[in-house]
Design a protein around this motif. Sequence first.
Motif, PDB file in Angstrom:
ATOM      1  N   GLU A  60     -31.203 -90.460  -8.691  1.00 48.91           N
ATOM      2  CA  GLU A  60     -31.583 -89.062  -8.479  1.00 48.91           C
ATOM      3  C   GLU A  60     -32.602 -88.901  -7.344  1.00 48.91           C
ATOM      4  O   GLU A  60     -32.416 -88.068  -6.458  1.00 48.91           O
ATOM      5  N   SER A  80     -36.247 -94.459 -10.496  1.00 45.56           N
ATOM      6  CA  SER A  80     -35.879 -93.079 -10.220  1.00 45.56           C
ATOM      7  C   SER A  80     -35.978 -92.258 -11.507  1.00 45.56           C
ATOM      8  O   SER A  80     -35.688 -92.769 -12.588  1.00 45.56           O
ATOM      9  N   PRO A  81     -36.368 -90.996 -11.381  1.00 50.81           N
ATOM     10  CA  PRO A  81     -36.366 -90.146 -12.578  1.00 50.81           C
ATOM     11  C   PRO A  81     -34.936 -89.873 -13.050  1.00 50.81           C
ATOM     12  O   PRO A  81     -34.000 -89.877 -12.259  1.00 50.81           O
ATOM     13  N   GLU A  82     -34.806 -89.686 -14.333  1.00 49.99           N
ATOM     14  CA  GLU A  82     -33.596 -89.134 -14.941  1.00 49.99           C
ATOM     15  C   GLU A  82     -34.056 -87.811 -15.543  1.00 49.99           C
ATOM     16  O   GLU A  82     -34.497 -87.763 -16.688  1.00 49.99           O
ATOM     17  N   SER A  83     -34.011 -86.757 -14.737  1.00 49.11           N
ATOM     18  CA  SER A  83     -34.617 -85.486 -15.158  1.00 49.11           C
ATOM     19  C   SER A  83     -33.945 -84.883 -16.382  1.00 49.11           C
ATOM     20  O   SER A  83     -34.592 -84.203 -17.163  1.00 49.11           O
ATOM     21  N   HIS A  86     -35.747 -86.742 -19.131  1.00 44.09           N
ATOM     22  CA  HIS A  86     -37.171 -86.978 -18.893  1.00 44.09           C
ATOM     23  C   HIS A  86     -37.562 -88.446 -19.075  1.00 44.09           C
ATOM     24  O   HIS A  86     -38.549 -88.767 -19.714  1.00 44.09           O
ATOM     25  N   ARG A  87     -36.717 -89.317 -18.501  1.00 46.84           N
ATOM     26  CA  ARG A  87     -37.016 -90.752 -18.510  1.00 46.84           C
ATOM     27  C   ARG A  87     -37.068 -91.247 -17.068  1.00 46.84           C
ATOM     28  O   ARG A  87     -36.545 -90.615 -16.163  1.00 46.84           O
ATOM     29  N   TRP A  88     -37.702 -92.405 -16.893  1.00 46.97           N
ATOM     30  CA  TRP A  88     -37.766 -93.079 -15.597  1.00 46.97           C
ATOM     31  C   TRP A  88     -36.928 -94.341 -15.697  1.00 46.97           C
ATOM     32  O   TRP A  88     -37.171 -95.183 -16.556  1.00 46.97           O
ATOM     33  N   GLU A 116     -45.507 -94.711 -11.291  1.00 46.09           N
ATOM     34  CA  GLU A 116     -44.542 -93.680 -10.877  1.00 46.09           C
ATOM     35  C   GLU A 116     -43.938 -92.989 -12.094  1.00 46.09           C
ATOM     36  O   GLU A 116     -43.647 -91.799 -12.073  1.00 46.09           O
ATOM     37  N   ALA A 117     -43.737 -93.757 -13.152  1.00 49.84           N
ATOM     38  CA  ALA A 117     -43.084 -93.252 -14.365  1.00 49.84           C
ATOM     39  C   ALA A 117     -44.008 -92.421 -15.240  1.00 49.84           C
ATOM     40  O   ALA A 117     -43.540 -91.730 -16.144  1.00 49.84           O
ATOM     41  N   MET A 120     -43.212 -89.143 -17.015  1.00 49.86           N
ATOM     42  CA  MET A 120     -42.012 -89.128 -17.851  1.00 49.86           C
ATOM     43  C   MET A 120     -42.364 -89.572 -19.282  1.00 49.86           C
ATOM     44  O   MET A 120     -43.412 -90.137 -19.529  1.00 49.86           O
ATOM     45  N   ALA A 123     -39.948 -95.160 -19.941  1.00 52.87           N
ATOM     46  CA  ALA A 123     -39.379 -95.975 -18.864  1.00 52.87           C
ATOM     47  C   ALA A 123     -38.272 -96.814 -19.483  1.00 52.87           C
ATOM     48  O   ALA A 123     -38.443 -97.367 -20.583  1.00 52.87           O
TER      49      ALA A 123
END
Length: 172
Positions: A60, A80-83, A86-88, A116-117, A120, A123
């Motif tokens: 993403e 990368s985020p998984e919007s 709401h997970r990284w 970075e995570a 969220m 992870a």
Amino acid sequence: MEIKKLDPVQWRGYGFTARYQTGGCWDIVPVEEGFRMEHHSFGKVEERSFNDTLFGEWLEAPVVYGAFQDGELLGIAEGSPESWNHRWRISNLCIFQEKHRRCGVATALMEKMLEEAAPMRMAVLETQTCNERAIAFYRKCGFQVIGFDLYAYTNHDPEAHEVRLEMGKKLT
């Protein structure tokens, strides 16, 4: 050693081979109550590998960090985020040469990924049941097994002792 965020314009498509050695695996064994993980020794050390590239199209909004020493790229961590949930997703954590493993490089890269995570809720990452060192490292970092896919790569993953293992760590 210096950890640097990699510029996607410069590094997109950078190809690498991830190699690791393993002396066994964690087999997923069906039992009446569901499944159980059992350690299976190969009786010898095997080398496994796969090829990948950075900043994959399927991610993403990928972020990649590199660990450098004297201008040499020792390893990378990509996430990368998984919007939608709401997970990284940590899609890659690779130290390229054996001589740079167990020296704190992976730990430094994992710390950057978890920074970075932070916004969220969790992870997550994928590894293979035969990657014993990776599983031990991720457990040391607070990850636990959250799922598996017996046939993610081929129809013969269980026989090849290479089942996709999902691991996760709650952040909030």
